[in-house]
Scaffold this motif. Structure first.
Motif, PDB file in Angstrom:
ATOM      1  N   LYS A 162      -1.867  10.455  -6.731  1.00  0.00           N
ATOM      2  CA  LYS A 162      -2.120  11.208  -7.821  1.00  0.00           C
ATOM      3  C   LYS A 162      -3.149  10.127  -8.718  1.00  0.00           C
ATOM      4  N   GLN A 163      -2.889   9.026  -8.583  1.00  0.00           N
ATOM      5  CA  GLN A 163      -3.625   7.996  -9.858  1.00  0.00           C
ATOM      6  C   GLN A 163      -4.835   7.712  -8.125  1.00  0.00           C
ATOM      7  N   ASN A 164      -4.417   7.314  -6.725  1.00  0.00           N
ATOM      8  CA  ASN A 164      -5.455   5.961  -7.654  1.00  0.00           C
ATOM      9  C   ASN A 164      -6.434   6.836  -5.494  1.00  0.00           C
ATOM     10  N   LYS A 165      -5.723   8.281  -5.956  1.00  0.00           N
ATOM     11  CA  LYS A 165      -6.360   9.637  -4.732  1.00  0.00           C
ATOM     12  C   LYS A 165      -6.586   8.703  -3.108  1.00  0.00           C
ATOM     13  N   GLY A 166      -6.052   8.000  -2.712  1.00  0.00           N
ATOM     14  CA  GLY A 166      -6.077   7.517  -1.389  1.00  0.00           C
ATOM     15  C   GLY A 166      -7.101   5.689  -1.181  1.00  0.00           C
ATOM     16  N   TYR A 167      -7.833   5.651  -1.960  1.00  0.00           N
ATOM     17  CA  TYR A 167      -8.254   4.457  -2.491  1.00  0.00           C
ATOM     18  C   TYR A 167      -7.632   2.847  -2.023  1.00  0.00           C
ATOM     19  N   PRO A 168      -7.849   1.866  -1.088  1.00  0.00           N
ATOM     20  CA  PRO A 168      -7.348   1.084  -1.125  1.00  0.00           C
ATOM     21  C   PRO A 168      -6.324  -0.292  -2.374  1.00  0.00           C
ATOM     22  N   THR A 169      -6.128   0.394  -3.302  1.00  0.00           N
ATOM     23  CA  THR A 169      -5.292  -0.325  -4.743  1.00  0.00           C
ATOM     24  C   THR A 169      -4.317  -0.962  -3.736  1.00  0.00           C
ATOM     25  N   LYS A 170      -3.973  -2.113  -4.735  1.00  0.00           N
ATOM     26  CA  LYS A 170      -2.650  -3.070  -4.421  1.00  0.00           C
ATOM     27  C   LYS A 170      -1.527  -1.750  -4.601  1.00  0.00           C
ATOM     28  N   GLU A 171      -1.668  -1.332  -5.400  1.00  0.00           N
ATOM     29  CA  GLU A 171       0.005  -0.337  -5.045  1.00  0.00           C
ATOM     30  C   GLU A 171       0.128   0.992  -4.264  1.00  0.00           C
ATOM     31  N   HIS A 172      -1.523   0.911  -3.847  1.00  0.00           N
ATOM     32  CA  HIS A 172      -1.570   1.364  -2.647  1.00  0.00           C
ATOM     33  C   HIS A 172      -1.038   1.199  -0.744  1.00  0.00           C
ATOM     34  N   ARG A 173      -0.908  -0.491  -0.720  1.00  0.00           N
ATOM     35  CA  ARG A 173      -1.122  -1.599  -0.259  1.00  0.00           C
ATOM     36  C   ARG A 173       0.619  -1.819   0.131  1.00  0.00           C
ATOM     37  N   ALA A 174       0.807  -1.838  -1.252  1.00  0.00           N
ATOM     38  CA  ALA A 174       2.033  -2.251  -1.195  1.00  0.00           C
ATOM     39  C   ALA A 174       2.753  -1.032  -0.976  1.00  0.00           C
ATOM     40  N   ALA A 175       2.315   0.057  -1.289  1.00  0.00           N
ATOM     41  CA  ALA A 175       3.318   1.785  -0.986  1.00  0.00           C
ATOM     42  C   ALA A 175       4.194   1.591   0.481  1.00  0.00           C
ATOM     43  N   ILE A 176       2.067   1.361   1.463  1.00  0.00           N
ATOM     44  CA  ILE A 176       2.314   1.752   2.635  1.00  0.00           C
ATOM     45  C   ILE A 176       3.168   0.505   3.495  1.00  0.00           C
ATOM     46  N   LYS A 177       3.159  -0.520   2.899  1.00  0.00           N
ATOM     47  CA  LYS A 177       3.967  -2.084   3.586  1.00  0.00           C
ATOM     48  C   LYS A 177       5.219  -1.545   3.566  1.00  0.00           C
ATOM     49  N   LYS A 178       5.936  -1.810   2.763  1.00  0.00           N
ATOM     50  CA  LYS A 178       7.221  -0.713   1.907  1.00  0.00           C
ATOM     51  C   LYS A 178       7.593   0.318   2.834  1.00  0.00           C
ATOM     52  N   LEU A 192      -3.339  -2.408   6.078  1.00  0.00           N
ATOM     53  CA  LEU A 192      -2.627  -3.568   5.245  1.00  0.00           C
ATOM     54  C   LEU A 192      -3.681  -5.037   5.349  1.00  0.00           C
ATOM     55  N   PRO A 193      -3.725  -6.080   5.129  1.00  0.00           N
ATOM     56  CA  PRO A 193      -4.544  -6.977   5.133  1.00  0.00           C
ATOM     57  C   PRO A 193      -4.032  -7.700   6.164  1.00  0.00           C
ATOM     58  N   GLU A 194      -4.865  -8.280   6.998  1.00  0.00           N
ATOM     59  CA  GLU A 194      -4.717  -8.970   8.280  1.00  0.00           C
ATOM     60  C   GLU A 194      -3.165  -9.845   8.480  1.00  0.00           C
ATOM     61  N   GLN A 195      -2.691  -9.912   7.006  1.00  0.00           N
ATOM     62  CA  GLN A 195      -1.073 -11.824   7.090  1.00  0.00           C
ATOM     63  C   GLN A 195      -0.329  -9.761   7.795  1.00  0.00           C
TER      64      GLN A 195
END
Length: 200
Positions: A162-178, A192-195
């Protein structure tokens, strides 16, 4: 700089643009708009330069005052199959194909396009800040895509689409990781970043 109404000498000119190309989730959405030669609007500009409030104000004005408009989504699975550039162009072709009036000329935001039918076209870098019809298409593409992302947010609120619209924000990437990935994520993108490694 005031945006111009017309690029070509043709009366029926269509502008097209897409939104969501750099997103990690959701469709790439394109719009195509034919405006009357008499169209004027002081707010209309490239959708990225406009506030969300102004985009929402402009959407019904563009729909009501345009000669014709069309909007088209290409979804994640197809993006992963044909790649994002081809998906963006296919979405623009799809939007043009839904116009009720056939354009005599097409102007495209950016520098990549494939001919549509036998209609002549020009690609214009930063066209959405130069020509009203491309700016109008950018507003429709962005607002329709945002509406879609807000709908699917209800299904997976932890990604905050609703907020990030699917863009690669830190919050979005943190949710993908979790939480991992959903059916709406583009599996061909670096989610996600390489690491970090994802099991897809």
């Amino acid at each position: 700089m005031e945006l111009k109404i017309q690029f070509s000498t043709h009366n029926i000119e269509c502008g097209t643009d897409e939104a969501g190309r750099g997103c990690l989730a959701g469709p790439v959405t394109a719009a195509a708009v034919i405006l009357p030669i008499t169209f004027k609007n002081l707010i209309l500009n490239d959708s990225k330069q406009l506030s969300e409030k102004n985009r929402v104000i402009l959407k019904p004005i563009i729909e009501h005052e345009s000669v014709s408009f069309g909007v088209y989504h290409i979804f994640e699975q197809e993006i992963d199959t044909i790649n994002i550039l081809n998906a963006s162009i296919k979405a623009m072709h799809g939007a043009i194909s839904t116009l009720k009036t056939i354009p005599e000329y097409i102007i495209v935001d950016g520098n990549r396009f494939k001919p549509y039918e036998k209609i002549p076209h020009s690609t214009i870098i930063k066209g959405d800040s130069k020509y009203l019809s491309i700016a109008a298409a950018s507003v429709l593409a962005k607002t329709y895509r945002d509406d879609y992302m807000e709908k699917i947010h209800e299904e997976f609120p932890m990604y905050n689409w609703k907020q990030n619209k699917g863009y690669p924000t830190k919050e979005h990437r943190a949710a993908i990781k979790k939480y991992g990935v959903t059916k709406y994520h583009r599996k061909s993108f670096r989610l996600l970043p390489e690491q970090y490694k994802l099991d897809i």
